[in-house]
Design an enzyme around this catalytic site. Structure first.
Site, PDB file in Angstrom:
ATOM      1  N   GLU A  91      56.323  53.696 -87.780  1.00 36.92           N
ATOM      2  CA  GLU A  91      57.099  54.663 -88.547  1.00 36.92           C
ATOM      3  C   GLU A  91      58.327  54.355 -88.289  1.00 36.92           C
ATOM      4  OE1 GLU A  91      55.786  58.840 -88.583  1.00 36.92           O
ATOM      5  OE2 GLU A  91      54.073  58.119 -88.513  1.00 36.92           O
ATOM      6  N   CYS A 104      65.088  55.325 -86.981  1.00 34.81           N
ATOM      7  CA  CYS A 104      64.968  55.566 -85.629  1.00 34.81           C
ATOM      8  C   CYS A 104      63.280  54.843 -85.758  1.00 34.81           C
ATOM      9  CB  CYS A 104      64.254  56.958 -86.162  1.00 34.81           C
ATOM     10  SG  CYS A 104      63.560  57.827 -84.851  1.00 34.81           S
ATOM     11  N   CYS A 111      50.599  56.799 -78.617  1.00 39.41           N
ATOM     12  CA  CYS A 111      51.434  56.986 -77.429  1.00 39.41           C
ATOM     13  C   CYS A 111      50.137  57.410 -76.005  1.00 39.41           C
ATOM     14  CB  CYS A 111      52.469  57.871 -77.610  1.00 39.41           C
ATOM     15  SG  CYS A 111      53.287  58.434 -75.759  1.00 39.41           S
ATOM     16  N   CYS A 115      52.398  64.883 -74.928  1.00 41.10           N
ATOM     17  CA  CYS A 115      53.204  65.495 -75.395  1.00 41.10           C
ATOM     18  C   CYS A 115      52.685  67.116 -76.099  1.00 41.10           C
ATOM     19  CB  CYS A 115      54.752  65.394 -75.416  1.00 41.10           C
ATOM     20  SG  CYS A 115      55.322  65.131 -74.513  1.00 41.10           S
ATOM     21  N   CYS A 118      53.853  66.853 -79.454  1.00 39.43           N
ATOM     22  CA  CYS A 118      54.097  65.633 -80.731  1.00 39.43           C
ATOM     23  C   CYS A 118      52.599  64.839 -81.553  1.00 39.43           C
ATOM     24  CB  CYS A 118      54.504  64.575 -79.921  1.00 39.43           C
ATOM     25  SG  CYS A 118      55.498  63.682 -79.657  1.00 39.43           S
ATOM     26  N   CYS A 332      58.305  62.421 -86.684  1.00 37.09           N
ATOM     27  CA  CYS A 332      57.934  61.001 -85.658  1.00 37.09           C
ATOM     28  C   CYS A 332      56.570  61.152 -85.405  1.00 37.09           C
ATOM     29  CB  CYS A 332      58.064  60.332 -84.607  1.00 37.09           C
ATOM     30  SG  CYS A 332      59.364  59.813 -85.047  1.00 37.09           S
TER      31      CYS A 332
HETATM   32  N1  SAH Z   1      58.897  59.497 -75.577  1.00 38.65           N
HETATM   33  C1  SAH Z   1      60.390  59.376 -76.008  1.00 38.65           C
HETATM   34  C2  SAH Z   1      60.150  59.090 -77.078  1.00 38.65           C
HETATM   35  C3  SAH Z   1      59.709  59.608 -79.089  1.00 38.65           C
HETATM   36  S1  SAH Z   1      59.627  60.811 -79.096  1.00 38.65           S
HETATM   37  C4  SAH Z   1      60.809  60.436 -75.882  1.00 38.65           C
HETATM   38  O1  SAH Z   1      60.195  61.328 -75.281  1.00 38.65           O
HETATM   39  O2  SAH Z   1      61.432  60.328 -75.496  1.00 38.65           O
HETATM   40  C5  SAH Z   1      61.632  61.356 -79.433  1.00 38.65           C
HETATM   41  C6  SAH Z   1      61.913  62.954 -80.259  1.00 38.65           C
HETATM   42  O3  SAH Z   1      61.410  63.944 -80.232  1.00 38.65           O
HETATM   43  C7  SAH Z   1      61.464  62.981 -78.192  1.00 38.65           C
HETATM   44  O4  SAH Z   1      62.132  64.296 -78.199  1.00 38.65           O
HETATM   45  C8  SAH Z   1      60.117  63.732 -78.376  1.00 38.65           C
HETATM   46  O5  SAH Z   1      59.636  64.730 -77.344  1.00 38.65           O
HETATM   47  C9  SAH Z   1      61.160  64.925 -79.687  1.00 38.65           C
HETATM   48  N2  SAH Z   1      59.725  64.975 -80.693  1.00 38.65           N
HETATM   49  C10 SAH Z   1      58.022  65.049 -80.370  1.00 38.65           C
HETATM   50  N3  SAH Z   1      58.012  65.861 -81.294  1.00 38.65           N
HETATM   51  C11 SAH Z   1      58.040  66.645 -81.749  1.00 38.65           C
HETATM   52  C12 SAH Z   1      58.390  67.992 -82.770  1.00 38.65           C
HETATM   53  N4  SAH Z   1      57.448  67.886 -83.345  1.00 38.65           N
HETATM   54  N5  SAH Z   1      59.428  68.616 -83.168  1.00 38.65           N
HETATM   55  C13 SAH Z   1      60.318  68.066 -82.785  1.00 38.65           C
HETATM   56  N6  SAH Z   1      60.681  67.680 -81.672  1.00 38.65           N
HETATM   57  C14 SAH Z   1      59.833  66.190 -81.181  1.00 38.65           C
END
Ligand code: SAH
Length: 350
Positions: A91, A104, A111, A115, A118, A332
């Site tokens: 995406e 973006c 990944c 997390c 996510c 994302c």
């Molecule tokens: N792996 C990297 C970049 C990808 S995610 C990282 O962890 O920074 C980009 C951002 O979106 C990160 O800050 C991530 O924690 C956040 N993110 C992921 N899922 C999310 C969600 N459901 N709501 C808000 N932010 C989210």
């Protein structure tokens, strides 16, 4: 094995073509075609047929296909789902701000960081993206949308520091004066805190912004939300951020997704303020995007206000990210996730 031509820098292409017995200026011609988004050797009409054949023999080239394109009716945010050469999908989101258009981009298919809030990590890591695949997210988002891209955030699917070499090569390509020529100061790289890589990144001496997805200021909460914190810890992360800032002079930004009842209390705000001040970080608060498979909810606006007040009282530089594209699954990983579910369902039915 054919080499991926779009991942080559102009000077490398020049060397390569010289070895194929071609004069140096040919590389400039090829690079110009590539820079216009031409991904078909036969369309490079100022090259001889012989050279085009040589290129086809030695190099691979691919144009990502739009699998889905969604345009937000609220704010015009565009979300693309691209199909890659092996059928995988990633995406890219194009957002318009007053100061220009930001793209973006994803850095991996899936990944491995896990997390808890996510969507990108649910099916694990499939593979790294190549430099050309990341570049083409920018290139084809610009070409398809007609919006000139001025800023890039590596905040899509994947952990950029887990795909370090390809991401560094992508940065060189997109920043190259003969390429898209996007300035490093207009690029942000976001990481969940792969601290082993911070020194490598600092050593590159890039003027980009490092964003650290902090999301919690204490080990208990952070390790619960982010497996990357286990075995590293907040203290180590902060020490590495401090070193990065001191080495590069570039202020770090903390990303902090506000999750109802999890990381949004006064305790968290005070602790976050302490950390932000310790490394002179800017704090970017993000209302959590709800993900279907996850139990977490965004913080209420009351809790957010109280949280911001504590940060401001402690003289922390804080902004709240505007939610863009909320009607197009712009957080994302969600579009790719849906496609995976559809594919699984179809194969179950067969
Ligand atoms: N792996 C990297 C970049 C990808 S995610 C990282 O962890 O920074 C980009 C951002 O979106 C990160 O800050 C991530 O924690 C956040 N993110 C992921 N899922 C999310 C969600 N459901 N709501 C808000 N932010 C989210």
């Amino acid at each position: 094995m054919k080499k991926d031509i779009v991942s080559l820098l102009p000077e490398e292409l020049e060397d390569e073509l010289r070895q194929l017995g071609e004069p140096a200026y040919r590389a400039g011609q090829v690079f110009r075609w590539l820079g216009r988004g031409v991904r078909d050797f036969d369309a490079m009409s100022d090259l001889s047929k012989g050279l085009r054949e040589k290129l086809k023999e030695n190099y691979s080239i691919y144009e990502p296909k739009v699998l889905r394109k969604q345009i937000s009716a609220i704010d015009g945010t565009i979300k693309y789902l691209w199909e890659l050469h092996d059928g995988q999908a990633v995406e890219t989101v194009v957002m318009s701000y007053q100061h220009g258009n930001t793209v973006c981009v994803s850095s991996q298919v899936g990944c491995r960081q896990g997390c808890a809030f996510c969507a990108s990590t649910i099916g694990g890591l499939i593979r790294n993206l190549t430099p050309s695949e990341i570049l083409d997210e920018v290139m084809f988002s610009q070409l398809d949308s007609g919006k000139e891209i001025s800023n890039i955030v590596l905040m899509g699917i994947g952990e950029p520091l887990d795909n370090f070499d390809n991401v560094m090569r992508f940065l060189e390509l997109v920043n190259h004066p003969k390429g898209m020529n996007i300035g490093m100061r207009h690029i942000s790289l976001s990481t969940c805190g792969i601290t082993e890589r911070f020194d490598d990144l600092a050593a590159r001496n890039l003027q980009l912004t490092l964003s650290v997805s902090l999301h919690a200021p204490d080990d208990e909460t952070r390790s619960r939300l982010m497996p990357a914190n286990r075995g590293r810890g907040v203290d180590q992360l902060i020490a590495c951020c401090k070193k990065y800032f001191e080495t590069t002079g570039r202020r770090i930004s903390f990303e902090y997704a506000m999750i109802d009842g999890v990381n949004d209390t006064a305790f968290h705000a005070h602790k976050l303020a302490e950390l932000a001040r310790e490394v002179s970080a800017h704090v970017n608060l993000i209302p959590l995007n709800h993900v279907e498979e996850r139990q977490f909810r965004p913080s209420t606006s009351g809790h957010m206000k109280a949280f911001i007040k504590i940060l401001e009282e402690n003289r922390v530089n804080v902004t709240v990210r505007r939610r863009l594209g909320s009607d197009v699954d712009a957080s994302c990983g969600q579009l790719r996730r849906k496609r995976e579910l559809d594919r699984n369902q179809n194969s179950d039915e067969r």
